[in-house]
Design a protein around this motif. Sequence first.
Motif, PDB file in Angstrom:
ATOM      1  N   GLN A   1       0.862  -1.259   0.055  1.00 52.87           N
ATOM      2  CA  GLN A   1       0.133   0.077  -0.062  1.00 52.87           C
ATOM      3  C   GLN A   1       0.924   0.975   0.140  1.00 52.87           C
ATOM      4  O   GLN A   1       1.957   1.287   0.539  1.00 52.87           O
ATOM      5  CB  GLN A   1      -0.838   0.054   1.288  1.00 52.87           C
ATOM      6  CG  GLN A   1      -1.976  -1.099   1.170  1.00 52.87           C
ATOM      7  CD  GLN A   1      -3.003  -1.192   2.196  1.00 52.87           C
ATOM      8  OE1 GLN A   1      -2.948   0.124   3.134  1.00 52.87           O
ATOM      9  NE2 GLN A   1      -3.876  -1.830   2.354  1.00 52.87           N
TER      10      GLN A   1
ATOM     11  N   HIS B   1      -7.051   1.503   3.712  1.00 58.67           N
ATOM     12  CA  HIS B   1      -8.015   0.380   3.812  1.00 58.67           C
ATOM     13  C   HIS B   1      -7.417  -0.521   4.702  1.00 58.67           C
ATOM     14  O   HIS B   1      -6.385  -0.767   4.522  1.00 58.67           O
ATOM     15  CB  HIS B   1      -8.562   0.190   2.596  1.00 58.67           C
ATOM     16  CG  HIS B   1      -7.612  -1.161   1.929  1.00 58.67           C
ATOM     17  ND1 HIS B   1      -6.452  -0.960   1.127  1.00 58.67           N
ATOM     18  CD2 HIS B   1      -7.981  -2.410   1.894  1.00 58.67           C
ATOM     19  CE1 HIS B   1      -6.175  -2.175   0.755  1.00 58.67           C
ATOM     20  NE2 HIS B   1      -6.834  -3.208   1.404  1.00 58.67           N
TER      21      HIS B   1
ATOM     22  N   PRO C   1      -9.689  -2.398  -1.789  1.00 61.67           N
ATOM     23  CA  PRO C   1      -9.308  -1.117  -1.661  1.00 61.67           C
ATOM     24  C   PRO C   1      -9.766  -0.258  -2.552  1.00 61.67           C
ATOM     25  O   PRO C   1     -10.255  -0.502  -3.521  1.00 61.67           O
ATOM     26  CB  PRO C   1      -7.708  -1.210  -1.797  1.00 61.67           C
ATOM     27  CG  PRO C   1      -7.452  -2.272  -2.411  1.00 61.67           C
ATOM     28  CD  PRO C   1      -8.739  -3.432  -2.144  1.00 61.67           C
TER      29      PRO C   1
END
Length: 140
Positions: A64, A71, A76
């Motif tokens: 990420q 998230h 996501p």
Amino acid sequence: MATRRTDPEAGGRALAQWATRPETDGPAPRSVRATAVRHTLALFAEGFPGGAVELRVPPFAAVQALPGARHTRGTPPAVVETDDATWLALVAGDLTWAEAIGTGRVRASGERSDLSDHLPLPGARRAVREARRLHQTEST
């Protein structure tokens, strides 16, 4: 999303091996590609911290990155997915984001999924150029 940290030296060696492999020899071994992908994904996540976009290069890794809403469960809000050859070409500057999107080599969805401002990845690009320069010098 937690990622297993790749040893930076091993990652750099793998990236150099990938970058200097002659095209006539086919793709680099899976272990080299996996290490290079994990290393460059970690560099991307460190360079652009956050959780707004999930960047996936299956089957090797996902991270990420980029500022924004993080998230924790489910799909996501923004996802970028590609294969290892495309990812490494993008971070090295061998392929542009527009070319990758235009040819369907990258699937990107969500409001922050355009990575054109972040690729090529400067450190990886420099490492690839240097490895290729040294390789060419040694070959001549």
